[in-house]
Design a protein around this motif. Structure first.
Motif, mmCIF file in Angstrom:
data_model
loop_
_atom_site.group_PDB
_atom_site.id
_atom_site.type_symbol
_atom_site.label_atom_id
_atom_site.label_comp_id
_atom_site.label_asym_id
_atom_site.label_seq_id
_atom_site.Cartn_x
_atom_site.Cartn_y
_atom_site.Cartn_z
ATOM 1 N N UNK A 241 7.358 11.381 -7.658
ATOM 2 C CA UNK A 241 7.979 10.063 -7.776
ATOM 3 C C UNK A 241 7.810 9.328 -6.447
ATOM 4 N N UNK A 242 7.060 8.213 -6.465
ATOM 5 C CA UNK A 242 6.825 7.413 -5.263
ATOM 6 C C UNK A 242 7.243 5.978 -5.537
ATOM 7 N N UNK A 243 7.992 5.403 -4.593
ATOM 8 C CA UNK A 243 8.451 4.028 -4.706
ATOM 9 C C UNK A 243 8.265 3.342 -3.366
ATOM 10 N N UNK A 244 7.685 2.140 -3.379
ATOM 11 C CA UNK A 244 7.583 1.392 -2.129
ATOM 12 C C UNK A 244 8.195 0.004 -2.296
ATOM 13 N N UNK A 245 8.461 -0.631 -1.159
ATOM 14 C CA UNK A 245 9.046 -1.975 -1.142
ATOM 15 C C UNK A 245 8.454 -2.712 0.052
ATOM 16 N N UNK A 246 7.216 -3.226 -0.069
ATOM 17 C CA UNK A 246 6.526 -3.847 1.067
ATOM 18 C C UNK A 246 7.268 -5.063 1.614
ATOM 19 N N UNK A 247 7.226 -5.187 2.935
ATOM 20 C CA UNK A 247 7.780 -6.361 3.601
ATOM 21 C C UNK A 247 6.755 -7.477 3.701
ATOM 22 N N UNK A 248 5.454 -7.106 3.745
ATOM 23 C CA UNK A 248 4.358 -8.062 3.761
ATOM 24 C C UNK A 248 3.308 -7.592 2.770
ATOM 25 N N UNK A 249 2.403 -8.472 2.390
ATOM 26 C CA UNK A 249 1.347 -8.117 1.431
ATOM 27 C C UNK A 249 0.468 -7.024 2.037
ATOM 28 N N UNK A 250 0.297 -5.886 1.356
ATOM 29 C CA UNK A 250 -0.457 -4.771 1.926
ATOM 30 C C UNK A 250 -1.949 -5.092 2.098
ATOM 31 N N UNK A 251 -2.494 -4.610 3.218
ATOM 32 C CA UNK A 251 -3.947 -4.640 3.405
ATOM 33 C C UNK A 251 -4.556 -3.500 2.605
ATOM 34 N N UNK A 252 -5.855 -3.523 2.436
ATOM 35 C CA UNK A 252 -6.515 -2.537 1.580
ATOM 36 C C UNK A 252 -6.304 -1.112 2.082
ATOM 37 N N UNK A 253 -6.218 -0.919 3.408
ATOM 38 C CA UNK A 253 -6.025 0.428 3.951
ATOM 39 C C UNK A 253 -4.594 0.923 3.760
ATOM 40 N N UNK A 254 -3.680 0.014 3.452
ATOM 41 C CA UNK A 254 -2.287 0.398 3.223
ATOM 42 C C UNK A 254 -1.872 0.059 1.794
ATOM 43 N N UNK A 255 -2.747 0.357 0.855
ATOM 44 C CA UNK A 255 -2.462 0.036 -0.534
ATOM 45 C C UNK A 255 -3.015 1.111 -1.443
ATOM 46 N N UNK A 256 -2.579 1.065 -2.686
ATOM 47 C CA UNK A 256 -3.087 1.971 -3.722
ATOM 48 C C UNK A 256 -4.200 1.274 -4.486
ATOM 49 N N UNK A 257 -5.322 1.979 -4.679
ATOM 50 C CA UNK A 257 -6.458 1.437 -5.413
ATOM 51 C C UNK A 257 -6.852 2.398 -6.523
ATOM 52 N N UNK A 258 -7.882 2.042 -7.255
ATOM 53 C CA UNK A 258 -8.401 2.935 -8.300
ATOM 54 C C UNK A 258 -8.776 4.300 -7.736
#
Length: 637
Positions: free
Chosen positions: A250-267
């Motif tokens: 179970x993973x939950x996040x709550x970004x304060x700013x729009x994530x960059x590609x290196x700090x995001x989940x992708x395919x």
């Protein structure tokens, strides 16, 4: 009755009474303690032998809790709300015999709590700590965590429901390396994704040769639940590779700013999930607590890649996947034949077509949540109800749902929880529930269904008997008035939680009706309400507070009001009823800030009624007089 026989329980030998009472929980003991002197005396004595002591719905002070926790070598489980306790209670609470320890609201404790648990509770197997050191001036150091993990060698489940991101990262992995291999379940209130990655990465140790890989940290973890700053490909991959026994993620996040590609989940990150094939329960949620943002780098391809490895999945929760369409969601339904729980929130491209042929699958869904899926219509609900075993149905903020959806839902005879907030239903549609599922429902929410009026109450409860309904949310209904609440009171439904916030036509008459309400004879007399939310109800005046003090609402534990009604009376009420949580600023009542699950959980407030009487036996009526003085002062103004 034959000569020499015992005519009542209180005539039994004290030793026999004590033996019987040690088999009971604190609620049952409290119920007995207030019935007669013999039981009261016996209850006080057996506190030294109780195996379990659980009080979570009130926050007792040190003065109140101390006589209830005498030395007890048999105490195995302690669950307590510590909202009024601090470091000075450590010695009282922490016992070497404990195997389960659950301490909520530890904001006034320092990190000393962790280190002392490691020193004093070496046999504890399950540990829950909430909100530790959140009060200003308190702190938790890495050495405190070190003492905890070093000392608790039998630990199997650890829940640290507070922010541990402030620990120094260069010592973090070393300290967690002290954790016992028996640890199989870990939940953390907040931690950064970078720290998680560094913790679980099989890197070279600080004193190892380059070709020597550090042993895996936390090798026995089967259940992992984390709230992080960002869910990233790197973190997901590291978890999936490093925890080979993982069955729950179970993973939950709550970004304060729009994530960059290196700090995001992708395919690519989704493709890494379940590399060892043991995963049964998966939850990936992007919260919009601070910023309206989504998983914008995941589309149907990512879901297809994940589904290839998730055929044995039993529970899936996806929140914030705005680019996933019907194709991706249908893949889950058709690939996961063992799925019984499906949750999707903010599925902005999810339509009725996902469920069009669900009857052709082998699924037996029991929990379905489709919140903020605005493209869904009545057709989707008609398809979903082929799962006749549904127990939980959450359709909050699906604004296009109307009465035809209720007609379909009325066939679900096992349904326990129904949430319809913000839908387009009417009083006529509510009547379908009366003809079908009202006798099985435990929780119903129609918050913000603007077309509902007083008639929905009679449509729901007229002619019904032996109802199980415990939670009812009627908030934000502009057409609901005191007349509707009078009808509710006459229905004698044993509701324990009633929310009516933001209802402009609700006033003092509603409070008086609810205070006088009697439930059916099997459940006892007097108002059964334990939570009442009247925040921002337009007709509430200081007169209502005469009905909110004792002896009215004897079971009430949570009350929501508008503080501006009169602050003196609100303060006097809080003092008059010290175990009543009075909220004046619009906060939601009875919720755990770390838990946003939709599981069916009912508070057991009943146990606190007699406990309050037992604890406060012999106290004066000064608080009643103080509240009356505040009311009189207001009336003279």
């Amino acid at each position: 009755m034959a000569s020499g026989s015992v005519e009542s329980l209180d005539q039994l030998p004290t030793a026999l009474l004590a033996t019987i009472m040690t088999k009971l929980d604190i609620s049952s003991i409290s119920s007995l303690a207030v019935t007669c002197r013999n039981f009261n005396s016996c209850a006080s004595q057996i506190l030294s032998f109780l195996p379990n002591f659980h009080i979570l719905d009130i926050s007792p002070s040190m003065e109140l809790i101390k006589p209830l926790l005498p030395p007890n070598p048999y105490l195995k489980s302690l669950k307590l709300d510590c909202g009024q306790l601090n470091d000075s209670s450590v010695e009282l609470l922490l016992r070497p015999s404990l195997q389960e320890l659950c301490l909520h609201n530890c904001a006034d404790f320092s990190g000393k709590l962790l280190s002392e648990i490691g020193l004093r509770c070496k046999d504890v197997r399950s540990l829950y700590l909430g909100s530790v050191a959140e009060k200003r001036g308190r702190a938790v150091h890495i050495s405190d965590l070190e003492e905890l993990l070093r000392g608790c060698t039998q630990l199997e489940a650890l829940n640290l429901m507070f922010d541990i991101s402030l620990f120094l990262r260069h010592n973090f992995a070393r300290v967690w390396g002290l954790a016992t291999e028996k640890l199989s379940s870990l939940e953390i209130g907040y931690i950064s994704s970078v720290t998680v990655t560094e913790l679980l990465s099989p890197n070279v140790g600080p004193h190892q040769c380059p070709n020597q890989i550090r042993p895996s940290i936390l090798p026995g973890i089967q259940k992992l639940s984390l709230s992080v700053d960002y869910i990233t490909d790197t973190m997901v991959s590291t978890i999936s590779k490093g925890l080979i026994l993982l069955t729950h993620l179970e993973l939950r996040d709550a970004p304060l700013i729009e994530p960059r590609v290196t700090f995001d989940l992708t395919n690519s990150g989704l493709q890494q999930i379940n590399q060892h094939g043991r995963l049964k329960h998966l939850s990936l949620v992007r919260s919009q607590e601070f910023l309206i943002t989504y998983f914008k780098r995941v589309n149907d391809l990512g879901i297809l890649l994940m589904a290839d490895k998730c055929a044995k999945m039993e529970s899936i929760c996806l929140g914030g996947f705005c680019r996933v369409t019907d194709t991706g969601f249908k893949t889950i339904l058709h690939s996961c034949s063992s799925l019984y729980k499906l949750k999707v929130s903010h599925g902005s491209q999810l339509t009725d077509l996902v469920f069009h042929d669900i009857a052709a699958t082998s699924l037996s869904l029991t929990h379905v949540s489709l919140r903020w899926c605005n493209l869904l219509s009545n057709h989707a609900v008609r398809s979903l109800v082929c799962n006749l075993g549904l127990k939980v149905l959450d359709l909050r903020d699906c604004k296009s749902l109307g009465d035809e959806a209720l007609r379909a839902i009325s066939s679900l005879c096992k349904l326990k929880m129904l949430l319809l907030d913000g839908s387009d239903i009417t009083d006529a549609g509510i009547a379908y529930l009366n003809r079908g599922i009202i006798s099985s429902l435990v929780s119903l929410s129609v918050r913000g269904c603007k077309k509902l009026t007083d008639k929905c109450i009679s449509a729901l409860f007229d002619g019904s008997s032996k109802l199980e309904l415990q939670e009812l949310d009627l908030s934000n209904l502009p057409g609901l008035s005191d007349n509707g609440v009078l009808t509710l009171a006459k229905s004698r439904v044993p509701i324990s939680e009633l929310r009516m916030r933001q209802c402009p036509l609700i006033g003092d008459t509603s409070v008086m009706a609810l205070a006088s309400m009697q439930v059916d004879d099997d459940r006892g007399h007097g108002s059964s309400l334990q939570l009442l939310d009247l925040y921002n109800c337009g007709g509430i005046t200081p007169l209502s507070f005469r009905w909110l003090k004792k002896p009215y609402f004897p079971r009430l534990r949570w009350l929501g009001v508008t503080g501006s009604v009169n602050r003196d009376i609100v303060d006097a009420l809080a003092r008059n009823r010290p175990f009543l949580h009075v909220a004046c600023h619009g906060e939601e009542l009875g919720t755990d800030p770390w838990n946003d699950s939709d599981g069916l959980y009912m508070h057991d407030y009943e146990e606190m009624d007699e406990l309050e009487q037992w604890l406060q036996e012999g106290e004066g009526e000064s608080d009643d007089e103080e509240m009356e003085d505040a009311e009189d002062d207001l009336l003279m103004e």
